[in-house]
Design a protein around this motif. Structure first.
Motif, PDB file in Angstrom:
ATOM      1  N   LEU A 259       7.965   8.890  -6.461  1.00 54.04           N
ATOM      2  CA  LEU A 259       9.263   8.221  -6.620  1.00 54.04           C
ATOM      3  C   LEU A 259       9.666   8.190  -8.093  1.00 54.04           C
ATOM      4  N   LEU A 260       8.697   7.857  -8.925  1.00 54.31           N
ATOM      5  CA  LEU A 260       8.985   7.768 -10.364  1.00 54.31           C
ATOM      6  C   LEU A 260       9.423   9.129 -10.900  1.00 54.31           C
TER       7      LEU A 260
ATOM      8  N   ARG B  20      10.779  11.539  -9.287  1.00 52.09           N
ATOM      9  CA  ARG B  20      12.089  11.893  -8.751  1.00 52.09           C
ATOM     10  C   ARG B  20      13.194  11.108  -9.465  1.00 52.09           C
ATOM     11  N   LEU B  21      12.958   9.820  -9.670  1.00 56.76           N
ATOM     12  CA  LEU B  21      13.982   9.006 -10.322  1.00 56.76           C
ATOM     13  C   LEU B  21      14.152   9.398 -11.788  1.00 56.76           C
ATOM     14  N   ARG B  22      13.086   9.851 -12.386  1.00 57.41           N
ATOM     15  CA  ARG B  22      13.180  10.293 -13.783  1.00 57.41           C
ATOM     16  C   ARG B  22      14.097  11.521 -13.858  1.00 57.41           C
ATOM     17  N   ARG B  23      13.954  12.405 -12.858  1.00 63.89           N
ATOM     18  CA  ARG B  23      14.754  13.632 -12.834  1.00 63.89           C
ATOM     19  C   ARG B  23      16.204  13.362 -12.435  1.00 63.89           C
ATOM     20  N   GLU B  24      16.361  12.503 -11.406  1.00 56.26           N
ATOM     21  CA  GLU B  24      17.694  12.409 -10.805  1.00 56.26           C
ATOM     22  C   GLU B  24      18.084  10.985 -10.449  1.00 56.26           C
ATOM     23  N   ALA B  25      17.982  10.080 -11.402  1.00 54.84           N
ATOM     24  CA  ALA B  25      18.356   8.683 -11.139  1.00 54.84           C
ATOM     25  C   ALA B  25      19.803   8.605 -10.674  1.00 54.84           C
TER      26      ALA B  25
ATOM     27  N   LEU C 116       0.845  -1.199   0.000  1.00 61.18           N
ATOM     28  CA  LEU C 116       0.000   0.000   0.000  1.00 61.18           C
ATOM     29  C   LEU C 116       0.883   1.252   0.000  1.00 61.18           C
ATOM     30  N   SER C 117       1.839   1.310   0.915  1.00 64.15           N
ATOM     31  CA  SER C 117       2.629   2.537   0.963  1.00 64.15           C
ATOM     32  C   SER C 117       3.502   2.667  -0.280  1.00 64.15           C
ATOM     33  N   ARG C 118       3.946   1.553  -0.816  1.00 63.81           N
ATOM     34  CA  ARG C 118       4.768   1.643  -2.032  1.00 63.81           C
ATOM     35  C   ARG C 118       3.943   2.142  -3.225  1.00 63.81           C
ATOM     36  N   MET C 119       2.696   1.709  -3.307  1.00 69.03           N
ATOM     37  CA  MET C 119       1.851   2.203  -4.408  1.00 69.03           C
ATOM     38  C   MET C 119       1.568   3.698  -4.217  1.00 69.03           C
ATOM     39  N   LEU C 120       1.330   4.119  -2.978  1.00 71.04           N
ATOM     40  CA  LEU C 120       1.013   5.524  -2.734  1.00 71.04           C
ATOM     41  C   LEU C 120       2.183   6.438  -3.095  1.00 71.04           C
TER      42      LEU C 120
END
Ligand code: ATP
Length: 400
Positions: free
Chosen positions: A296-297, A299-304, A287-291
Motif C-alpha cells: 500500500l505504501l 502504491r501510495l508513494r507512486r500514485e497518491a 493483521l491484514s492491514r500490516m501484511l
C-alpha cells in the motif's frame, strides 16, 4: 486524608494492619502530577481487608483471590487497588514469577524502577515516605534507573516500560540501566516475551504523546531491533511519527495506536511486515492491514493522486492506513492523502428507505446506488442537496 484513601486508613488503623500507598501514585504525588490510579499495599490479607472496606464504604469489589488482590470502585467513581505486600522470584527470564508473602521492603525490591519503588506508609501512625532505592533523588535528576542488573532478564518488558516513563516524564534512562537492557537483549531475553505482552507494551508506549521521542528511546536501548531487525527507527520514521500525531489531532477519534505501529514499521519489506505481525501477535483487521502495508505504501508513494474516496471505500482502506501513509510519506503525497482522510468524514444523509419511497424497487441495486452517491459526495461531484436525485438516477440507471 479524605475519600477512599481516608476510609482505607481508618480501617487499617482499626485492624492494626500496616498500609502503604505504592507505585505510580507515590511517584506522581512527589512530581505534583495528577494521580490517576491508586495502588495500596497491605502487610496482611488484602482480600479480607478489601471486603471489609467495601462493606464500610459502600464500594463495589472484584477480588482476585489467586493473586491476593482486590479492586474497589467507590460510589463517586474512584478506583482503588489493594494488594498484599509480596516478593517475587524468577526461575527464568520472562517466565511468570513465583510469588510469596513478604514485608514492604521486599515488595518494593521486586519493582521496576527506583521512581516506582517508593511507598508512603499511611497507617498506622503519621504518614512517612519509604524510599530504599533513592527514588526521590532520581525524580529530582530525571532518571529512570532499574534496581539491579538481573531486572531486565527477569522481566524484559521493563525495557519498554523504561522508554515509556522516560518519554512521559521527559527523563533519561540511566547509563547502567541502558547497559543492562542491552546485555539482556544480547542474551536473547526478549525471545521469552509472548506476542500478546509485546503488543500490549508497544500499544501502551504508542498511546502516549511524543511517539517520535519514544521510538528514539527504544532505539537507543536496542529494543526496536529486538522486536524485529527491520525496526530501526530511522529519521524518516521519527519524522513520520511526529507528523502522525499532528494528523491524528486534526482527525480526532479516527485513529488509535495501530497508526503508530504502521509508521514505526515504515518502509519494511513484505517479509519483515509479516514477521512483525507475527511477533506482536496481530489478529484479524490489524493483521491484514500490516501484511498489506508495504505494498500500500509503495502504491501510495507512486500514485497518491489517483487514490480517491471510491477506491478507499472499495478496498476498505482504514483511516489508520491512510493517516499512516500520509504521515510517513509527508509532502507532496501526505497532504493529498489527508484530504482523502477528511473526505471519509462525509456520510450520506439519505438511506435505503428514501430510495424505496422514491419508487426504486427493493434489491441489491439500492446498496450500490447509495455507495455511488457516497463516492460522488465525497469526491465533490454532487452537493448535499442532490443526494436523493443522484441516488435514484443511479439505481434506475442500473436497471436499464
Ligand atoms: P502508570 O502511571 O503508567 O499507570 P504505574 O506506576 O501506576 O504507572 P502500573 O503498570 O499500574 O504503573 O504498575 C504499578 C506499579 O507496579 C509500578 O509503579 C511498579 O512499581 C510495579 N510494576 C508494574 N509493572 C512492573 C514490572 N513489569 N516489573 C516490576 N514492577 C512493576
Amino acid at each position: 486524608m479524605r475519600g477512599p484513601i481516608g476510609a482505607a486508613r481508618k480501617l487499617a488503623i482499626a485492624e492494626k494492619a500496616p498500609l502503604y500507598l505504592v507505585g505510580g501514585a507515590v511517584r506522581d504525588l512527589l512530581l505534583r502530577r495528577p494521580v490517576v490510579d491508586v495502588d495500596l499495599a497491605i502487610e496482611g490479607d488484602a482480600v479480607g481487608f478489601g471486603k471489609s472496606l467495601a462493606r464500610t464504604a459502600g464500594a463495589r469489589i472484584s477480588a482476585h483471590e489467586r493473586f491476593g488482590t482486590v479492586v474497589l470502585e467507590f460510589p463517586g467513581g474512584a478506583r482503588l487497588d489493594v494488594a498484599s505486600t509480596r516478593k517475587e522470584t524468577y526461575a527464568s527470564s520472562g517466565a511468570l514469577p513465583k510469588v510469596g508473602p513478604a514485608g514492604i521492603e521486599e515488595d518494593l525490591a521486586r519493582r521496576d524502577f527506583t521512581i516506582n519503588a517508593m511507598a508512603i506508609r499511611i497507617a498506622p501512625g503519621r504518614p512517612f515516605l519509604l524510599d530504599p532505592f533513592g527514588g526521590r533523588r532520581d525524580l529530582r535528576s530525571g532518571t529512570v534507573r532499574m534496581l539491579h542488573e538481573k531486572s531486565p532478564h527477569d522481566d524484559p518488558t521493563r525495557a519498554f516500560r523504561a522508554a515509556r516513563y522516560a518519554n512521559r516524564l521527559g527523563f533519561s534512562v540511566e547509563g547502567r540501566t541502558r547497559a543492562w537492557i542491552r546485555e539482556a537483549i544480547r542474551r536473547r531475553a526478549f525471545d521469552s516475551i509472548s506476542g500478546d505482552r509485546m503488543r500490549r507494551e508497544i500499544r501502551l508506549l504508542f498511546s502516549e504523546e511524543n511517539r517520535a521521542r519514544a521510538a528514539g528511546l527504544l532505539s537507543r536501548l536496542g529494543v526496536d531491533r529486538a522486536v524485529d531487525p527491520a525496526l530501526t527507527s530511522p529519521l524518516a520514521v521519527r519524522r513520520g511519527l511526529s507528523r502522525a500525531e499532528r494528523i491524528a489531532s486534526r482527525h480526532p477519534g479516527k485513529t488509535g495506536w495501530f497508526l503508530y505501529l504502521l509508521v514505526w514499521a515504515g518502509d519494511v519489506s513484505e517479509k519483515a511486515a509479516a514477521r512483525i505481525a507475527r511477533r506482536v501477535a496481530l489478529t484479524r483487521g490489524d493483521l491484514s492491514r500490516m501484511l498489506r502495508w508495504p505494498s500500500l505504501l509503495a502504491r501510495l508513494r507512486r500514485e497518491a493522486r489517483s487514490i480517491g474516496p471510491s477506491i478507499a471505500r472499495a478496498e476498505r482502506l482504514s483511516p489508520e492506513e491512510i493517516a499512516a501513509a500520509a504521515a510517513f510519506l509527508g509532502p507532496p503525497a501526505g497532504p493529498r492523502l489527508e484530504l482523502l482522510l477528511r473526505s471519509l468524514d462525509t456520510s450520506l444523509s439519505i438511506g435505503g428507505r428514501d430510495l424505496l419511497a422514491a419508487g426504486v424497487p427493493a434489491g441489491p441495486r439500492i446498496g450500490k446506488a447509495l455507495e455511488a452517491t457516497l463516492d460522488a459526495l465525497r469526491e465533490g461531484r454532487i452537493s448535499r442537496g442532490r443526494e436523493l436525485e443522484f441516488a435514484v438516477e443511479a439505481a434506475l440507471g442500473q436497471t436499464r
